[in-house]
Design a protein around this motif. Sequence first.
Motif, short mmCIF file in Angstrom:
data_model
loop_
_atom_site.label_atom_id
_atom_site.label_comp_id
_atom_site.label_asym_id
_atom_site.label_seq_id
_atom_site.Cartn_x
_atom_site.Cartn_y
_atom_site.Cartn_z
N LEU A 193 -78.75 -55.73 9.19
CA LEU A 193 -77.64 -55.49 10.10
C LEU A 193 -78.07 -55.79 11.53
O LEU A 193 -79.22 -55.56 11.89
CB LEU A 193 -77.19 -54.03 10.03
CG LEU A 193 -76.67 -53.54 8.68
CD1 LEU A 193 -76.47 -52.03 8.72
CD2 LEU A 193 -75.35 -54.22 8.35
N LEU B 43 -82.08 -53.42 6.61
CA LEU B 43 -80.76 -53.46 5.99
C LEU B 43 -80.01 -54.76 6.28
O LEU B 43 -78.91 -54.97 5.77
CB LEU B 43 -79.92 -52.26 6.46
CG LEU B 43 -80.42 -50.89 5.98
CD1 LEU B 43 -79.62 -49.78 6.63
CD2 LEU B 43 -80.36 -50.79 4.46
N GLN C 64 -73.29 -47.12 13.58
CA GLN C 64 -73.38 -46.32 12.35
C GLN C 64 -74.30 -45.12 12.55
O GLN C 64 -73.99 -44.00 12.14
CB GLN C 64 -73.91 -47.18 11.19
CG GLN C 64 -72.96 -48.25 10.72
CD GLN C 64 -71.84 -47.70 9.87
OE1 GLN C 64 -71.82 -46.54 9.49
NE2 GLN C 64 -70.89 -48.55 9.56
N ALA D 130 -72.55 -47.85 3.65
CA ALA D 130 -73.56 -48.28 4.63
C ALA D 130 -74.35 -47.08 5.14
O ALA D 130 -75.58 -47.14 5.26
CB ALA D 130 -72.90 -49.02 5.79
N GLN D 131 -73.67 -45.98 5.43
CA GLN D 131 -74.36 -44.79 5.92
C GLN D 131 -75.29 -44.20 4.87
O GLN D 131 -76.37 -43.71 5.20
CB GLN D 131 -73.34 -43.75 6.39
CG GLN D 131 -72.63 -44.16 7.66
CD GLN D 131 -71.45 -43.27 7.97
OE1 GLN D 131 -70.88 -42.62 7.10
NE2 GLN D 131 -71.05 -43.26 9.24
N HIS E 298 -76.92 -45.91 2.70
CA HIS E 298 -78.09 -46.79 2.74
C HIS E 298 -78.99 -46.42 3.92
O HIS E 298 -80.21 -46.41 3.80
CB HIS E 298 -77.67 -48.26 2.84
CG HIS E 298 -77.20 -48.84 1.54
ND1 HIS E 298 -78.03 -49.49 0.66
CD2 HIS E 298 -75.97 -48.84 0.99
CE1 HIS E 298 -77.32 -49.88 -0.39
NE2 HIS E 298 -76.07 -49.49 -0.21
N THR F 215 -74.24 -53.17 15.54
CA THR F 215 -73.47 -52.58 14.43
C THR F 215 -74.21 -51.37 13.86
O THR F 215 -73.63 -50.32 13.63
CB THR F 215 -73.26 -53.62 13.31
OG1 THR F 215 -72.57 -54.73 13.86
CG2 THR F 215 -72.49 -53.05 12.14
N PHE F 216 -75.52 -51.55 13.68
CA PHE F 216 -76.34 -50.47 13.13
C PHE F 216 -76.32 -49.25 14.05
O PHE F 216 -76.18 -48.12 13.58
CB PHE F 216 -77.77 -50.97 12.91
CG PHE F 216 -78.67 -49.93 12.33
CD1 PHE F 216 -78.58 -49.59 10.99
CD2 PHE F 216 -79.60 -49.27 13.12
CE1 PHE F 216 -79.40 -48.62 10.44
CE2 PHE F 216 -80.42 -48.31 12.58
CZ PHE F 216 -80.33 -47.98 11.24
N SER G 60 -70.04 -43.23 4.30
CA SER G 60 -69.75 -44.59 3.85
C SER G 60 -70.93 -45.12 3.04
O SER G 60 -72.04 -44.56 3.09
CB SER G 60 -69.49 -45.51 5.04
OG SER G 60 -70.69 -45.76 5.74
#
Length: 149
Positions: free
Chosen positions: A58, A56, A66, A33-34, A36, A62-63, A31
């Motif tokens: 986050l 980031l 991921q 986000a991943q 990043h 949530t982080f 993704s």
Amino acid sequence: MENIREIVQTMTRRIGLLNKNCCSIDGIDISVAQSHILYEISRHRQPSIQQIAELLGLDVTTFSRQVQTLVEAELVRKTPYPDDRRIQILSLTEQGESINRYIDEVMGSYYQDIFSHMTTFEQETVIRSIILLNEAMAKTKQCCNPMGS
């Protein structure tokens, strides 16, 4: 003044930030986000989960989800910090490093193609402008959160 929101939204779409996945490599969907996360882990020496989450913007919960997905895909390694085992240090596995390099190459090629349509002066102007925008964004206390949550 031009419609800044429209300009930024168009740029966001063109960069692909609204895409669910940035890429698929060796059968692994990564993704945005991943990608990043992989990038930031690669840039820092023994970063903790907390450090990269803050960087980031986050929340840690949530982080952590991921990161766990990346650990299960064998792209990231979590290691307890020796002085405080509650702190988890992040590092890229060999496959994680390989995927991060691949994403770097693809993005580098993409930006090189974009900038090939500009003169050197225009390229320098755009880069300086993006740096100025990033610096101004870092100074503001306001965050773009229209839903108020």
